[in-house]
Design a protein around this motif. Structure first.
Motif, PDB file in Angstrom:
ATOM      1  N   ALA A  48       0.839  -1.208   0.000  1.00 22.64           N
ATOM      2  CA  ALA A  48       0.000   0.000   0.000  1.00 22.64           C
ATOM      3  C   ALA A  48       0.873   1.257   0.000  1.00 22.64           C
ATOM      4  O   ALA A  48       0.575   2.227  -0.706  1.00 22.64           O
ATOM      5  CB  ALA A  48      -0.935  -0.008   1.207  1.00 22.64           C
ATOM      6  N   VAL A  49       1.947   1.237   0.756  1.00 22.57           N
ATOM      7  CA  VAL A  49       2.883   2.372   0.768  1.00 22.57           C
ATOM      8  C   VAL A  49       3.487   2.550  -0.625  1.00 22.57           C
ATOM      9  O   VAL A  49       3.549   3.663  -1.145  1.00 22.57           O
ATOM     10  CB  VAL A  49       3.991   2.173   1.830  1.00 22.57           C
ATOM     11  N   ARG A  54       4.103   5.408  -5.747  1.00 20.16           N
ATOM     12  CA  ARG A  54       4.028   5.417  -7.212  1.00 20.16           C
ATOM     13  C   ARG A  54       3.021   6.448  -7.715  1.00 20.16           C
ATOM     14  O   ARG A  54       3.277   7.129  -8.716  1.00 20.16           O
ATOM     15  CB  ARG A  54       3.666   4.022  -7.722  1.00 20.16           C
ATOM     16  N   ARG A  55       1.889   6.563  -7.026  1.00 20.80           N
ATOM     17  CA  ARG A  55       0.922   7.601  -7.418  1.00 20.80           C
ATOM     18  C   ARG A  55       1.556   8.987  -7.291  1.00 20.80           C
ATOM     19  O   ARG A  55       1.383   9.840  -8.160  1.00 20.80           O
ATOM     20  CB  ARG A  55      -0.351   7.512  -6.564  1.00 20.80           C
ATOM     21  N   THR A  56       2.297   9.188  -6.221  1.00 14.48           N
ATOM     22  CA  THR A  56       2.975  10.471  -6.019  1.00 14.48           C
ATOM     23  C   THR A  56       4.008  10.709  -7.107  1.00 14.48           C
ATOM     24  O   THR A  56       4.069  11.797  -7.697  1.00 14.48           O
ATOM     25  CB  THR A  56       3.666  10.507  -4.641  1.00 14.48           C
ATOM     26  N   ALA A  74      -1.213  12.373   2.219  1.00 16.70           N
ATOM     27  CA  ALA A  74      -1.924  11.142   2.594  1.00 16.70           C
ATOM     28  C   ALA A  74      -0.948  10.108   3.166  1.00 16.70           C
ATOM     29  O   ALA A  74      -1.241   9.450   4.175  1.00 16.70           O
ATOM     30  CB  ALA A  74      -2.675  10.573   1.392  1.00 16.70           C
ATOM     31  N   LEU A  75       0.205   9.974   2.531  1.00 20.61           N
ATOM     32  CA  LEU A  75       1.218   9.042   3.040  1.00 20.61           C
ATOM     33  C   LEU A  75       1.704   9.467   4.429  1.00 20.61           C
ATOM     34  O   LEU A  75       1.857   8.627   5.321  1.00 20.61           O
ATOM     35  CB  LEU A  75       2.411   8.976   2.079  1.00 20.61           C
ATOM     36  N   LEU A  76       1.966  10.760   4.592  1.00 22.14           N
ATOM     37  CA  LEU A  76       2.442  11.241   5.886  1.00 22.14           C
ATOM     38  C   LEU A  76       1.380  11.075   6.977  1.00 22.14           C
ATOM     39  O   LEU A  76       1.716  10.803   8.130  1.00 22.14           O
ATOM     40  CB  LEU A  76       2.873  12.705   5.790  1.00 22.14           C
ATOM     41  N   SER A  77       0.101  11.233   6.617  1.00 17.79           N
ATOM     42  CA  SER A  77      -0.972  11.030   7.592  1.00 17.79           C
ATOM     43  C   SER A  77      -1.096   9.563   7.980  1.00 17.79           C
ATOM     44  O   SER A  77      -1.295   9.234   9.151  1.00 17.79           O
ATOM     45  CB  SER A  77      -2.304  11.513   7.024  1.00 17.79           C
TER      46      SER A  77
END
Length: 175
Positions: A48-49, A54-56, A74-77
């Protein structure tokens, strides 16, 4: 680790084959304190990470700064860094001061996820949104950060660049 190392972690996770525990351990082999502690149940979290990374990176490569901002946040949250100063290691009695993104008791998967999210965020802060790319070599989709002076990087590695240049040379010679 310093911020450049965390950027490298983010890119390695984004580019890694995460199909098996051995593949994941190979991706983080430079950090044996993570690789040795990762387990099979950690794979879905790391996948998931990697999807978020990859989206980023896709957003950065296509110059969609708003999407990149949303994905990084979103990743940082989801995987917040919890920085702590450390001084283990060093030479001749001089401590090696550096930051870790998780406490000493945190599961390895939490630290890897936080390091990757933090690394990508720090990479954007330090290098902006225009220095990210995807390898142009046939059959290679590796993401990279272009830290060259002229910002002309097109390939992820000298190996891919050489392969494509040799193929172009041979094609010219045939005609």
């Amino acid at each position: 680790m310093d911020n450049a190392d965390y950027v490298d972690v983010a890119l390695r996770i984004a580019n890694a084959d995460l199909s098996s525990l051995d593949a994941v351990r190979a991706a983080v082999h430079d950090e044996p304190w993570w690789a040795d502690r990762l387990a099979e149940p950690d794979l879905p979290v790391l996948r998931a990470v990697a999807d978020g990374l990859r989206r980023t990176l896709d957003a950065l490569v296509t110059n969609d700064g708003e999407a990149a901002l949303a994905e990084i946040n979103a990743l940082l949250s989801a995987h917040p860094p919890r920085p702590r100063l450390s001084s283990h290691g060093g030479h001749h009695g001089i401590p090696n001061w550096h930051l870790h993104v998780a406490g000493p008791d945190a599961p390895a998967v939490d630290e890897v996820a936080a390091a990757a999210a933090w690394g990508l965020a720090q990479g954007v802060v330090q290098h902006g949104t225009t220095r990210w790319g995807r390898c142009e070599a046939d059959g290679c989709d590796t993401y990279y950060l272009d830290t060259s002076t002229n910002q002309a990087k097109r390939f992820c590695s000298p190996r891919c660049a050489n392969r494509m240049h040799v193929a172009a040379f041979r094609a010219r010679r045939r005609t």
